[in-house]
Design an enzyme around this catalytic site. Structure first.
Site, PDB file in Angstrom:
ATOM      1  N   GLN A 489     -13.494   8.853  33.421  1.00 48.13           N
ATOM      2  CA  GLN A 489     -14.609   7.973  33.060  1.00 48.13           C
ATOM      3  C   GLN A 489     -15.209   8.383  31.722  1.00 48.13           C
ATOM      4  OE1 GLN A 489     -17.267   7.945  36.428  1.00 48.13           O
ATOM      5  NE2 GLN A 489     -15.891   6.654  37.616  1.00 48.13           N
ATOM      6  N   ASP A 635     -10.026  11.100  44.105  1.00 43.60           N
ATOM      7  CA  ASP A 635     -10.694  10.187  45.038  1.00 43.60           C
ATOM      8  C   ASP A 635     -10.151  10.283  46.458  1.00 43.60           C
ATOM      9  OD1 ASP A 635     -12.346   9.238  43.090  1.00 43.60           O
ATOM     10  OD2 ASP A 635     -11.082   7.519  42.588  1.00 43.60           O
TER      11      ASP A 635
HETATM   12  C1  S3P Z   1     -12.349   6.578  37.726  1.00 41.30           C
HETATM   13  C2  S3P Z   1     -12.300   7.911  37.471  1.00 41.30           C
HETATM   14  C3  S3P Z   1     -12.630   8.948  38.444  1.00 41.30           C
HETATM   15  C4  S3P Z   1     -12.675   8.399  39.848  1.00 41.30           C
HETATM   16  C5  S3P Z   1     -13.397   7.089  39.940  1.00 41.30           C
HETATM   17  C6  S3P Z   1     -12.723   6.056  39.046  1.00 41.30           C
HETATM   18  C7  S3P Z   1     -12.001   5.617  36.655  1.00 41.30           C
HETATM   19  O1  S3P Z   1     -13.887   9.485  38.153  1.00 41.30           O
HETATM   20  O2  S3P Z   1     -13.278   9.338  40.710  1.00 41.30           O
HETATM   21  O3  S3P Z   1     -13.378   6.604  41.270  1.00 41.30           O
HETATM   22  O4  S3P Z   1     -11.770   4.437  36.953  1.00 41.30           O
HETATM   23  O5  S3P Z   1     -11.969   6.041  35.504  1.00 41.30           O
HETATM   24  P1  S3P Z   1     -14.026  10.700  37.106  1.00 41.30           P
HETATM   25  O6  S3P Z   1     -13.331  10.263  35.907  1.00 41.30           O
HETATM   26  O7  S3P Z   1     -15.479  10.885  36.898  1.00 41.30           O
HETATM   27  O8  S3P Z   1     -13.381  11.854  37.796  1.00 41.30           O
END
Ligand code: S3P
Length: 754
Positions: A489, A635
């Protein structure tokens, strides 16, 4: 002489209910009170004596009176006066009540304009009377009069009470209980808020319907036109058949709010008129798709959602759902899992920022991705659909988004808030993003820090918590960022911001994380290079729309992989699952534990590899989960812990502090829940050790986290007794068809609402 009863706890709620005004609402209340035995006697009073007599004759009321003075001396705190007259008659009726009744008698009403009745009560009494409880049932019909009355008119409908600071607590409580006794849902609201909302949602549509029918009716050929009136005209104008006196009174007593609502609507109608005149197809699509999306949302709302609700906008106030799952079950099925959530969010973002059309298939119609969709609609992007996973996004280009008129509401979705932050720092308008209770507790500093370094101005609450406010019109600088945590993210947020930078930015990650953004950047033709844990991106490239095919979500498929892996005799085939190497940690970990998992039909669907995944039961053993797999299965740990509970020996996870800041603290949620089900666990700050054992039954709390709720549902396959899971509403954020598919693989799930 009328007998007075002493009420006891088990008795009816009121002794006598005196209904003044036996129109549709008054007569329906009479019928409901009698049917549900909420009082000993229903007394009716009506200006028109023929209706009064017929109400008595047909048994709608027990007793007819022509004047309140006939019974006023007998009435006491166990009795209720319900005023159901048109709004402008309220004053004279209340004056009679003031003159004839003792203060202990509770008075309530059903008028649609609460500011007027509260002011009138103050004027009639000379102060705010504690015995008056202002009320308004949101129920009714275009039909009027006694003949249309129905005892179930209020069942499952909303009743708004607008008590003032002086309203008596006991009076309020009993009026509330009366409406609840009719099967209605009661909520409280501030008087002026009530009048403003009702002006838009009820009074305005009535004015428009009356006006439209009156306009057509004044044409010389109206009989001819009405003969051709189709369903749409009839549906739209149904309410123009309502009682004119009632609506004249509402128009006169809620004048200011209705005029505001009409002005607003006239301005918007003017926009529509001009768009039609000038063949402005984009504006027409924008208005129609926004309206269609909002109307679909409306169909999903039910009055339960307002139960015990004050005035907050938080979607969390909806009724709680719990799953009650019988132990055991078999697991043999071929399943179609919904579209990948991460890629669905990104398809909207890229489609909106592209020039021209982007068509999407396999879009996940879950609450999280729909929140992103709504955010773009709020910023003027036309999106057709979703319909069976298909979207058509009318891209506006990198700089074509428009300032939304209100904060963007992103519900439970951290991905929406973090990725959109990156994209919004590049716009020339200010914007605010808000979320539900869970999202409001999640850290945003991780994106705010690098984005600020690029020159963005971002405000959060203390501790970096949402709401996130972004100042527009900033010139962004390129960045070389070494991410302190492995987060797709954060990476994606910086990548989106980098599109607005004149120059090259680079991002390095401490461990590989999902790379859908990078793949899509390449697919849309942006200038991006990847390798050696580093991504280099050059901003400023405008790109064109394209087709995006979204595979099924491996994170959702994981629940059924584990279901088959832990249940003897099972075999599940999961079709067309995204098997991007940055997402297959769950497969790697389960295989290390001894699971029988096979891929077939592997191919590249656009930028993403997909495969059919077959999982068969085989006994599992505990392992030490390699640190390198943590980000690749981030996840999936809730359901991996369930697999660990069914394995022999211990499964140890460490290096996963991130799990503490997901939709819930997932280490705590799983550790508490598994313990409650009789599994031995050893929690640590950065992980959890699970010792395989026998899963018992009990009530576990998902803490409103979709993946915790689904993980415990899967545990029921190997439980020795029933598992009840609380707080399951948010399963709809990522996997709206979960219960349906769970039943398909033989889980006996009952969905209960609380
Ligand atoms: C996601 C990244 C993950 C994941 C989330 C979706 C994404 O989070 O846990 O459900 O779509 O980029 P993080 O990047 O914070 O680990």
């Amino acid at each position: 002489m009328y007998m007075s009863y002493e009420l006891s706890a088990e008795d009816a709620l009121f002794n006598r209910i005196v209904i003044i005004g036996l129109g549709l609402i008054g007569a329906s209340i009479a019928l409901a009170a009698k049917k549900r035995k909420l009082c000993y006697e229903v007394i009716g009073l009506n200006r028109k004596s023929s209706s009064l007599m017929s109400a008595k004759k047909t048994g709608v009321i027990d007793r007819a009176i022509e004047n309140l003075s006939e019974i006023s001396l007998n009435l006491n705190e166990n009795d209720l006066i319900l005023i159901c007259v048109p709004t402008l008659e309220f004053e004279s009726v209340l004056k009679e009540c003031r003159r004839l009744l003792r203060d202990c008698v509770t008075i309530t009403d059903v008028c649609s304009v609460k500011g007027y009745t509260v002011d009138t009560a103050r004027a009639v009494f000379g102060f705010e009377p504690f015995q008056y409880v202002p009320g308004h049932p949101i129920a009714g019909s275009e039909k009027s009069g006694l003949v249309a009355a129905a005892p179930e008119l209020f069942a499952n409908h909303l009743v708004i009470l607008t008590p003032t600071l002086r309203t008596g607590e006991k009076n309020l409580e009993r009026v509330k209980r009366l409406w609840e006794g009719f099967g209605a849902f009661v909520c409280y609201m501030d008087t002026s808020r009530h009048d403003e909302i009702l002006a838009s949602t009820s009074h305005l549509p009535h004015m428009l319907a009356y006006s439209l029918v009156a306009t057509l009716a004044s044409r010389a050929d109206y009989q001819d036109i009405f003969r051709f009136a189709a369903g749409g005209f009839k549906d739209f104008t149904r309410i123009a058949a309502s009682d004119p006196i009632m609506w004249r009174d509402i128009a006169l007593t809620n004048r200011r709010a209705i005029v505001n609502a009409l002005d607003h609507s006239l301005t918007d109608l003017h926009v529509l008129r001009n768009a039609i005149e000038s063949c402005d197809s984009n504006t027409l699509m924008e208005v129609f798709t926004r309206a269609q999306g909002a109307r679909k949302y409306l169909s999903g709302i039910n009055p339960h959602m307002f139960k015990n609700r004050s005035n907050s906008d938080d979607a969390k106030d909806s009724e709680e759902i719990k799953y009650v799952i019988k132990p055991g079950g078999h697991c043999r099925a071929e399943l179609r899992i919904p579209g990948d959530k991460s890629i669905s969010h990104r398809s909207l973002m890229f489609g909106a920022l592209a020039e021209g059309l982007t068509s999407v298939t396999g879009f996940l119609e879950g609450e999280d991705t729909l929140a992103t969709l709504q955010a773009f609609r709020d910023m003027g992007v036309v999106v057709e659909g979703p319909s069976e996973g298909r979207l058509l996004i009318h891209g506006v280009g990198l700089n074509g988004l428009r300032k939304p008129t209100k904060p963007l509401y992103l519900g439970n979705s951290g991905t929406s808030m973090r990725l959109l932050s990156g994209l919004l720092v590049g716009q020339d308008f200010d914007v605010e993003m808000v979320g539900d209770i869970s999202l409001s507790r999640r850290p945003m500093n991780r994106i705010a820090i690098p984005l600020k370094r690029m020159g963005a101005i971002i405000e959060t609450l203390d501790g970096g918590l949402p709401p996130v406010k972004i100042r527009g019109g900033r010139k962004l600088n390129s960045i070389e960022y070494q991410m302190p945590i492995a987060s797709a993210q954060v990476k994606s947020s910086i990548l989106f911001a980098s599109l607005y930078v004149n120059g090259e930015s680079s991002i390095s990650e401490p461990a590989p994380t999902r790379d859908h953004t990078e793949r899509m950047l390449k697919g849309f033709g942006c200038d991006v290079r990847t390798g050696n844990s580093e991504i280099i991106i050059r901003g400023g490239t405008h790109f064109m729309g394209k087709c995006v095919e979204i595979p099924s979500d491996i994170s959702s498929a994981a629940f059924f992989m584990v279901a088959a892996a832990i249940t003897p005799g099972s075999s599940v085939l999961l079709k067309n699952i995204g098997v991007n190497p940055t997402r297959v940690g769950v497969v790697n970990i389960l295989r290390m534990m001894g699971a029988d998992i096979e891929f077939s039909h592997t191919y590249n669907q656009g930028e993403e590899p997909v495969a059919d995944i077959q999982v068969k039961y085989s006994p599992l053993v505990g392992i030490d989960i390699p640190k390198g797999q943590v980000a690749l299965a981030i996840d999936e740990f809730p359901v991996i812990f369930v697999a660990a509970a069914c394995a022999s020996g211990a499964t140890r996870l460490s290096g996963a502090t991130e799990l503490r800041v997901k939709e819930s603290d997932r280490i705590k949620a799983m550790s508490d829940g598994l313990t409650l089900l009789g599994i031995e666990v050893i929690p640590a700050a950065d992980g959890l050790t699970v010792i395989g054992g026998v899963i018992g039954g009990g009530e576990v709390d998902s803490l409103g986290d979709h993946r915790i709720a689904m993980a415990f549902s899967i545990a029921a396959l190997r439980a020795t007794s029933e598992i009840c899971i609380l707080n399951c509403n948010n399963v709809a954020t990522s996997f709206p068809t979960f219960v349906q598919l769970a039943r398909q693989v033989g889980l006996d799930v009952v969905v209960e609402s609380q």
